[in-house]
Structure formats: C-alpha cells, structure tokens
Design an enzyme around this catalytic site. Structure first.
Site, PDB file in Angstrom:
ATOM      1  N   GLU A  96       0.718 -18.066 -41.129  1.00  0.00           N
ATOM      2  CA  GLU A  96      -0.732 -18.284 -40.951  1.00  0.00           C
ATOM      3  C   GLU A  96      -1.502 -16.962 -40.943  1.00  0.00           C
ATOM      4  OE1 GLU A  96      -0.517 -22.319 -38.268  1.00  0.00           O
ATOM      5  OE2 GLU A  96      -0.570 -20.414 -37.191  1.00  0.00           O
ATOM      6  N   CYS A 148      -4.642 -27.565 -32.546  1.00  0.00           N
ATOM      7  CA  CYS A 148      -5.611 -26.560 -32.112  1.00  0.00           C
ATOM      8  C   CYS A 148      -6.972 -26.749 -32.763  1.00  0.00           C
ATOM      9  CB  CYS A 148      -5.077 -25.158 -32.396  1.00  0.00           C
ATOM     10  SG  CYS A 148      -4.556 -24.883 -34.096  1.00  0.00           S
TER      11      CYS A 148
END
Length: 603
Positions: free
Chosen positions: A312, A406
């Site tokens: 990421e 998230c």
C-alpha cells in the site's frame, strides 16, 4: 450548533484541527456552524453519508468490533475477532457521529454515541490502557509488537473521536477515557522512558489536538517526541525494514514521502501540528519540501496517493501506474489532513488547490453515490474482463464493508466534518478556500455564498453583516486561467478585495474543458491525455461507449464541450471530446464495475 466543554469552559464549534492562540499559523479555521454548507453538490453527499452512519453502526456490530469491546469490558464472554486494530474503526465512526451531530443534531445520534462510549469506557484498564483485541487475546503482551499491533494508532483515533465529541456535544465521557489513555502513554513512552514508536502514525495528530482541547503540555510534548523519534530505524529492532513505516529518515531530514502511503501522510500531518504549536519553522520548511516533492512526483492526477499494491505504498518518483494504482481512499483523506494543516500554517493557496483535487477526485471516488458502499483502492484504469482477486479489488465494485474496514468510517468522519475545510480568518479578514453554497460567520461578519460549483464557475459572495470594512480573499485555482473578480482579471492564488456590509462580489472561474499531459517521466501514460473540467478529472466508462474502453483513442484537436445531465449519476456535467463521452471520475462504477480509464491514448 455550539457546545460548551465542561472541561475547558469554552464555547466552541471547532473542527478537527483547531490551533491554540499561541500557535504560529497564518490562518485560523472557522468552526463547524461558522462555515456551513446549505445546498448543492457537497450537501447531497453529506446527506447520503448521514443516512449511512446508522448502517455503519450495524456493520461494526456484524463485523465483531463492538463485541470485542464488550468482551474486554466484561459484558460478554468469548474470543476477539477481526484485525488487531479493530477498535480504530469504532473510534472513526464515533468521530463521524460527533461531527454529524454538530451539522444536524438528532437524538438518534446522541443515543448511539452514548451507548458505544459507555462500552469503550468500561473496556479501559485501570491504568488507562485500552485495546480490546490485545486485552482479550494477549492480556500480558502490551506493546510487544509495536510495528504491527497498532496500539498507538487505535489510541490516536480514540483521542480524535473524544475531541470531536466534546466539541460537538459537550459530553466529556469519551474525553475522560482519552485523557487516561494519553496519560498512560506519557507515563510509558518518551526520551527518559521506553524509546519506541508505533508502526502506524496518527497518535501525533491526536495528541496535539488533545493538548489543544485540554491545555495539558504533556500531550504536546509526547506528540513532539513521537515525531522526533521516528526516522531513526527503531522498527529495525523488530526485524522489519524501516522504509515501510516512515522510519528510515528523520522527519526533519526527509525530502519526500515514502513507504506505506497512509502512514506517511498521517505522520506529516501530525508533524505539521507540532510545528505550528511549537513555532518550529525548520520543521515546517522540511514538511513543505516533502509536500512539494510528493505533488510533483508521487501524486496521481486525481490526487490519489500510493502507487503500489505491494504494501500500500508510495513508489519511486514518477512511478504512477494507472491500472495498478492503489491510491487508497484513506491516503486521500490523510493527504487532505496534511494539506489543511500546511494551509493553516502558511496561507499558501497551493495547499487549498491540493485539497480541492483530492476531495473531488481521489477521495470522492471512494464512496458510492448512495453513500453506503466504498472503494478501498482507486485505480485510474479498469480493464475489460478484470478479475477480482481479493477483497479490496475494484473489480467487485464498491463494497459495503471490508475485512480491513479502515476506509468506510474514515469517509464518514470526513464528510460529516467537511465544513471545517471551507474557510478561515486572520487579523485582516476572511478567506474562502473551497466553494459551496452556504454561510460563513466570523465574529461580526456574515457572508452568504451562492454557487453551483463544481458544475458552474460563478461564485457570488454577499456581505450580509460586518462592523467594519475587511479583506475578503477568494481562492483562484491554478487551473482557472482567465478568472475574473467583478470583471477584472485575477491570477492563481487568492484574489483579495476590500468589502463592507451590503457588498456583493462575483468570482468567475472559467469551466472550459481542458486536456492534460503527464510529466514525460511517467512511463505508464506516455502518449496519453487526461480530460479535466473545473476541479474534476473525467473518465471514459464503458456504459457510454460501443467501442471497448481499452481501445479508445482521443484526438487532441477534436472539439470539446460540457453539458449538464441532471438525469445521469445523480446529476453531472458530461464532457464530450470528439467521439468520446466522459463522466466525472468520482462517479465511475455507479452503473456497475465496468471498464474505465482516465488517461486516454491520443490518435
């Protein structure tokens, strides 16, 4: 909506970032309720988000996040489920509830807030420690794996939720929990205590904001410590490469951002808060250099951040693939948070420009028009016959929740608190940074803003009340060549005009369709152009073309035009460029996860 904090005794509608009177900042943010959105584009998105907040509560229940807290509180028995950072999703959702209550008070919101806050308070250990998954699974293993345990990260989101709650409702129940958490951290970590950092920043921003709410200098000092401690390879002691954790180069010495994109921008946002409160110009200058390098070499045209699915992460300079762009929704949110803090500190319009690009494109693509489904990953190209090879794959289309959830509550809290990013004041007047119809109140000054932005470039501002003439500054985006203020040409930056009660000013931002070419080092899109109109990036989607999107070509010399379609995708301005029909990038995949591309090869 205003609320009086019993702890501080002040009346406040302050938003997520509220510098103290002693902070060295160029601009002071207006609070929620002082800058309002009364209709138009963003009001529609906020209304959809408001409807999704109760649904978020149910999804937190279904996913086990709330049950984990009840087990830690002794209300239920069983094993914790989900990721070790599961509590953080609850806290982001609680923050969304608070900002939404400030925007539109409702007893349902208060009831949900109080119910969940009570569970959180019961779950807290006697010494202030709080992480339900660690408490249930590994009661004797606190802080044993800080790179991955996210214990400080969860604490940070708890603190942010608590600050929002007291500012918006006056309720100190969660703030009491947050202060105990922060005091526990201050007793445990520091130069003369345990010298260590969490694998995922956010505690830095949170501690500064807690200091701003309570006035406790220990919280600011601990934030400073965590910023200064990172970048010295502490993560290496756990056997991990420090790059991913933004722990390779000290923040003061870094020239760019690197590693996990969300971690990196949360850290720099917290560092900007520390710099403002401590008057640390050297730290602020370092952050400005990093931000400039990020924008120039590591940011997608959509404002998306993070080029690599692998970890990421940010890639190397100009490493910006389109179909494998990660561009996590949370990274765009973190980018907005960092840019806002840099804007407050410096007053430089380029940060407001970056916020606009990120909000309208990289962030907004992460949530459906209905407000209840989300993208974790935001690519700039979706190929024909793409295979959904994981939970986060955009080939699924937007999803209601994720195993690592998230992004959804992060979207919720951002949209609920969006008014906090609209306007500021200084000793000379008022500044408008983002445009939406509504009102702005700064002391005795009241403004009404009328606009159909982003579809139309006219922004009309009426001065309804003012006890003396003042300077009104209106942001002119860098893309708005040919802009005028009351008929006079204005360049990019801030158009500043002296006004008094009864005055009306008109800013006109040209909305011509334009094509953009990438930097020649961006190999992935060499020979391609992107189409933009106003603040919006556009995309070709399969639903509007008979030719496969993968095979489309754009003639740069072809005529281009925009036409508003109130019947399409909730009402959008569609752009035609030769044989191509393009829709705003944020709206793609609301007619199914069909092929799409932003960068189009030229003929």
């Amino acid at each position: 909506m205003t609320a009086t904090s019993p702890r501080t005794g002040t009346t406040s509608t302050r938003g997520p970032a509220a510098p103290t009177a002693a902070a060295q900042v160029a601009l002071r943010p207006l609070g929620l309720g002082e800058a309002t959105i009364g209709g138009g584009f963003w009001a529609g998105r906020q209304d959809a988000n408001a409807a999704a907040i109760p649904l978020g509560r149910r999804r937190l229940e279904d996913a086990g996040n709330l049950r984990n807290l009840r087990i830690a509180a002794g209300r239920e028995e069983g094993d914790a489920i989900g990721p070790i950072f599961a509590d953080s999703d609850v806290y982001k959702w609680l923050e969304a509830v608070a900002w939404e209550y400030a925007r539109r008070p409702a007893e349902e919101l208060l009831a949900m807030q109080r119910e969940v806050t009570a569970v959180v308070a019961d779950a807290q250990a006697a010494d202030g420690y709080l992480n339900s998954v660690v408490q249930v699974r590994h009661a004797d293993e606190r802080y044993t794996d800080l790179p991955w345990s996210h214990e400080h990260y969860c604490a940070g989101h708890l603190i942010q939720a608590a600050v929002a709650q007291v500012r918006c409702t006056g309720d100190t129940a969660l703030l009491d929990v947050a202060v105990k958490v922060a005091d526990h951290l201050a007793d445990t970590f520091g130069e003369d205590r345990r010298h260590d950092v969490d694998g995922h920043p956010v505690i830095e921003m949170a501690l500064v904001e807690l200091h701003r709410e309570t006035g406790d200098p220990r919280h600011l000092e601990l934030a400073r410590y965590f910023v200064e401690a990172r970048g010295h390879g502490l993560i290496s002691a756990y056997g991990h490469d420090p790059t991913y954790f933004s722990d390779r180069v000290p923040v003061r010495e870094a020239t760019t951002v690197e590693g996990h994109a969300v971690r990196a921008v949360y850290l720099t946002a917290g560092a900007a808060d520390v710099a403002a409160e401590r008057g640390d110009t050297a730290l602020l200058d370092a952050l400005a250099r990093q931000f400039d390098h990020m924008l120039a070499t590591k940011t997608y045209i959509t404002g998306g951040l993070g080029a690599r699915w692998d970890r990421e992460a940010f890639g190397d300079p100009y490493e910006l693939p389109t179909d494998r762009a990660y561009a996590e929704t949370c990274a765009a949110i973190g980018g907005v948070q960092w840019a806002w803090r840099m804007l407050l500190a410096t007053g430089d319009a380029r940060y407001a420009d970056a916020i606009e690009r990120m909000l309208f494109n990289g962030f907004l693509a992460g949530v459906s028009l209905s407000g209840s489904e989300y993208f974790y990953v935001n690519p700039l190209q979706h190929r024909s016959d793409a295979h959904a090879d994981g939970d986060r794959s955009p080939a699924h289309g937007r999803r209601g929740w994720f195993d690592c959830a998230c992004c959804p509550p992060n979207v919720m809290r951002t949209l609920s608190g969006l008014e906090g990013y609209l306007a500021t004041r200084d000793d000379g007047g008022v500044q408008l940074h983002q445009y939406a119809p509504g009102t702005v109140t700064a002391g005795a000054t009241t403004l009404t803003v009328e606009t159909e932005y982003p579809w139309d470039g006219l922004v009309r501002v009426r001065v309804d009340a003012a006890d003396a003439p003042f300077a009104l500054s209106l942001r002119v985006p860098a893309w708005a060549a040919g802009a005028t203020l009351d008929g006079a040409p204005v360049g990019p930056g801030y158009a500043r005009v002296q006004v008094a009660a009864g005055d009306v000013v008109e800013l006109r931002l040209p909305m011509e369709v334009r094509t953009t070419t990438a930097h020649p080092r961006v190999d992935a899109v060499r020979g391609c152009v992107a189409v933009e109109r106003g603040p919006l990036v556009y995309a070709a989607e399969q639903a509007d073309h008979d030719t496969p999107v993968d095979d489309l070509r754009l003639d740069p010399a072809a005529p281009r035009a925009g036409a508003h379609r109130p019947d399409l995708l909730g009402g959008v301005t569609v752009v035609t460029a030769g044989e191509l029909t393009l829709v705003p990038y944020y709206a793609w995949a609301n007619r199914g996860a069909a092929p799409m591309r932003v960068w189009i090869p030229t003929t």
